[in-house]
Scaffold this motif. Structure first.
Motif, PDB file in Angstrom:
ATOM      1  N   ASN A 169      40.332  34.466  28.110  1.00 57.37           N
ATOM      2  CA  ASN A 169      41.132  35.483  27.615  1.00 57.37           C
ATOM      3  C   ASN A 169      40.143  36.613  28.162  1.00 57.37           C
ATOM      4  O   ASN A 169      39.243  37.192  27.100  1.00 57.37           O
ATOM      5  CB  ASN A 169      41.566  35.657  26.111  1.00 57.37           C
ATOM      6  CG  ASN A 169      42.549  36.572  25.679  1.00 57.37           C
ATOM      7  OD1 ASN A 169      43.149  37.084  26.579  1.00 57.37           O
ATOM      8  ND2 ASN A 169      42.401  36.774  24.467  1.00 57.37           N
ATOM      9  N   THR A 228      38.672  40.404  29.525  1.00 62.19           N
ATOM     10  CA  THR A 228      39.176  41.735  29.394  1.00 62.19           C
ATOM     11  C   THR A 228      39.450  42.162  30.896  1.00 62.19           C
ATOM     12  O   THR A 228      38.687  41.654  31.886  1.00 62.19           O
ATOM     13  CB  THR A 228      37.857  42.698  28.863  1.00 62.19           C
ATOM     14  OG1 THR A 228      36.872  42.495  29.590  1.00 62.19           O
ATOM     15  CG2 THR A 228      37.705  42.076  27.377  1.00 62.19           C
ATOM     16  N   GLN A 277      37.606  40.735  34.399  1.00 61.63           N
ATOM     17  CA  GLN A 277      38.305  40.525  35.498  1.00 61.63           C
ATOM     18  C   GLN A 277      38.120  41.161  36.671  1.00 61.63           C
ATOM     19  O   GLN A 277      38.084  40.283  37.847  1.00 61.63           O
ATOM     20  CB  GLN A 277      39.925  40.798  35.306  1.00 61.63           C
ATOM     21  CG  GLN A 277      40.554  39.876  34.075  1.00 61.63           C
ATOM     22  CD  GLN A 277      42.007  40.271  33.787  1.00 61.63           C
ATOM     23  OE1 GLN A 277      42.674  41.313  34.465  1.00 61.63           O
ATOM     24  NE2 GLN A 277      42.411  39.799  32.608  1.00 61.63           N
ATOM     25  N   TRP A 326      51.704  42.019  21.715  1.00 61.60           N
ATOM     26  CA  TRP A 326      50.323  41.162  22.092  1.00 61.60           C
ATOM     27  C   TRP A 326      49.569  42.009  20.724  1.00 61.60           C
ATOM     28  O   TRP A 326      48.628  41.122  20.761  1.00 61.60           O
ATOM     29  CB  TRP A 326      50.148  41.969  23.256  1.00 61.60           C
ATOM     30  CG  TRP A 326      50.901  41.138  24.534  1.00 61.60           C
ATOM     31  CD1 TRP A 326      52.038  40.647  24.614  1.00 61.60           C
ATOM     32  CD2 TRP A 326      50.056  41.039  25.721  1.00 61.60           C
ATOM     33  NE1 TRP A 326      52.199  40.287  25.737  1.00 61.60           N
ATOM     34  CE2 TRP A 326      51.233  40.380  26.374  1.00 61.60           C
ATOM     35  CE3 TRP A 326      48.863  41.154  26.184  1.00 61.60           C
ATOM     36  CZ2 TRP A 326      50.816  39.971  27.889  1.00 61.60           C
ATOM     37  CZ3 TRP A 326      48.666  40.774  27.506  1.00 61.60           C
ATOM     38  CH2 TRP A 326      49.690  40.195  28.379  1.00 61.60           C
ATOM     39  N   ARG A 373      46.360  39.445  19.402  1.00 59.68           N
ATOM     40  CA  ARG A 373      44.823  39.815  20.089  1.00 59.68           C
ATOM     41  C   ARG A 373      44.994  39.239  21.531  1.00 59.68           C
ATOM     42  O   ARG A 373      43.880  39.000  22.343  1.00 59.68           O
ATOM     43  CB  ARG A 373      43.672  39.262  19.361  1.00 59.68           C
ATOM     44  CG  ARG A 373      43.692  39.671  17.949  1.00 59.68           C
ATOM     45  CD  ARG A 373      42.480  39.043  17.392  1.00 59.68           C
ATOM     46  NE  ARG A 373      42.321  39.284  15.808  1.00 59.68           N
ATOM     47  CZ  ARG A 373      41.864  40.213  15.541  1.00 59.68           C
ATOM     48  NH1 ARG A 373      41.186  41.180  16.291  1.00 59.68           N
ATOM     49  NH2 ARG A 373      41.692  40.770  13.941  1.00 59.68           N
ATOM     50  N   GLU A 374      46.040  39.384  22.291  1.00 61.02           N
ATOM     51  CA  GLU A 374      46.186  39.162  23.872  1.00 61.02           C
ATOM     52  C   GLU A 374      45.812  40.433  24.274  1.00 61.02           C
ATOM     53  O   GLU A 374      46.045  41.660  24.047  1.00 61.02           O
ATOM     54  CB  GLU A 374      47.740  38.741  23.986  1.00 61.02           C
ATOM     55  CG  GLU A 374      47.696  38.199  25.344  1.00 61.02           C
ATOM     56  CD  GLU A 374      47.395  36.636  25.395  1.00 61.02           C
ATOM     57  OE1 GLU A 374      47.124  36.305  26.634  1.00 61.02           O
ATOM     58  OE2 GLU A 374      46.963  36.203  24.327  1.00 61.02           O
ATOM     59  N   ARG A 375      45.179  40.283  25.495  1.00 60.03           N
ATOM     60  CA  ARG A 375      44.325  41.383  26.334  1.00 60.03           C
ATOM     61  C   ARG A 375      45.256  41.532  27.637  1.00 60.03           C
ATOM     62  O   ARG A 375      45.651  40.772  28.283  1.00 60.03           O
ATOM     63  CB  ARG A 375      42.939  40.872  26.466  1.00 60.03           C
ATOM     64  CG  ARG A 375      41.868  40.820  25.309  1.00 60.03           C
ATOM     65  CD  ARG A 375      40.745  40.285  26.060  1.00 60.03           C
ATOM     66  NE  ARG A 375      39.496  40.163  24.801  1.00 60.03           N
ATOM     67  CZ  ARG A 375      38.591  39.671  25.082  1.00 60.03           C
ATOM     68  NH1 ARG A 375      38.212  38.725  25.960  1.00 60.03           N
ATOM     69  NH2 ARG A 375      37.708  39.621  24.239  1.00 60.03           N
ATOM     70  N   GLY A 392      45.742  42.663  31.099  1.00 60.66           N
ATOM     71  CA  GLY A 392      44.976  42.405  32.282  1.00 60.66           C
ATOM     72  C   GLY A 392      45.415  43.028  33.636  1.00 60.66           C
ATOM     73  O   GLY A 392      46.556  43.607  33.653  1.00 60.66           O
ATOM     74  N   THR A 428      49.049  41.497  34.029  1.00 63.18           N
ATOM     75  CA  THR A 428      49.935  42.023  33.041  1.00 63.18           C
ATOM     76  C   THR A 428      50.652  43.154  33.622  1.00 63.18           C
ATOM     77  O   THR A 428      51.829  43.405  33.547  1.00 63.18           O
ATOM     78  CB  THR A 428      49.389  42.403  31.760  1.00 63.18           C
ATOM     79  OG1 THR A 428      48.297  41.444  31.363  1.00 63.18           O
ATOM     80  CG2 THR A 428      50.299  42.943  30.662  1.00 63.18           C
ATOM     81  N   GLY A 459      45.055  37.941  33.889  1.00 67.81           N
ATOM     82  CA  GLY A 459      46.088  38.323  32.652  1.00 67.81           C
ATOM     83  C   GLY A 459      47.542  37.961  32.757  1.00 67.81           C
ATOM     84  O   GLY A 459      47.883  37.844  33.917  1.00 67.81           O
TER      85      GLY A 459
END
Length: 231
Positions: A14, A16, A20, A87, A91-93, A95, A98, A149
């Protein structure tokens, strides 16, 4: 002391957006991500053109599109950004993937609806349905495995899988069924293909994901844990 990049029960990291951008093999990951997203959107169109129903999310998208007089892809893009709000508690980031998913899946879906012909016979429809489900599941695994992501819908799947410590297959099925019921209530295109997609997609992703996940071996400025580097 540098903090190791944490691994998750799903075998995905997971990261940030900043991580990435500093990840190893970024150009290859971007190519894998776009390949997966394109296949995903085109396969959604293939399922709709089979005439045997749409994917559960597209049952909802098509129902909303009919009411709002918009294309299915346009509704898909708009709803993608709405779903990102869900999200926050997971706590999904957000990216790179996304944002790309939110826009490109809907665009490629509309492109597929324009390019692909409708099924003329039942055997052709069944073949299109089966091919669409397989391509869609593999394509989803491909872009998730790029580790740039997850998309808005798949972020719910991977986020819940991580929080609940459950395999992505059952989590995906539960999400698809919930969305399907909502879309059906609004008059979306429910059919045999919808049921096959809802039940088959999660297991296909679960089977394909280990084979297409690109492990995170290095992130400039951070150390990667030994467990993550050997996956």
């Amino acid at each position: 002391m540098r903090t190791p990049v944490p691994s998750s029960p799903t075998g995905l990291d997971n990261l940030t957006v900043g991580e990435q951008l500093r990840i190893d093999r970024l150009p290859l990951r971007l190519a894998q991500m776009m390949t997966g997203l394109t296949g995903f959107g085109l396969s959604l169109a293939l399922l709709l053109e089979s005439g045997l129903g749409g994917a559960p999310w597209d049952v909802l998208h098509a129902a909303l599109a009919a009411h709002l007089h918009l294309s299915v892809g346009t509704v898909s893009i708009a709803l993608s950004f709405v779903l990102l709000l869900l999200w926050i508690p997971l706590r999904e980031r957000v990216g790179i993937g996304t944002v790309a998913n939110s826009i490109w899946v809907g665009a490629s879906l509309d492109l597929g609806m324009w390019l692909l012909p409708e099924a003329r016979t039942l055997p052709a429809a069944l073949a299109m349905m089966a091919l669409a489900v397989v391509i869609n599941g593999v394509s989803a695994a491909v872009y998730i495995g790029a580790q740039l992501g997850a998309g808005p819908r798949d972020g719910l799947m991977t986020g819940l899988g991580r929080v609940l410590r459950r395999p992505v297959g059952p989590v995906r099925i539960a999400l698809e069924v919930l969305v399907l019921l909502t879309g059906w209530a609004l008059g979306g295109p429910l059919g045999l293909g919808t049921v096959v997609y809802a039940l088959g997609l999660g297991p296909i992703i679960q089977l394909a994901l280990p084979h297409v996940t690109m492990p995170v071996r290095s992130v400039r400025g951070r150390e990667v844990s030994a467990a993550a580097s050997v996956r």
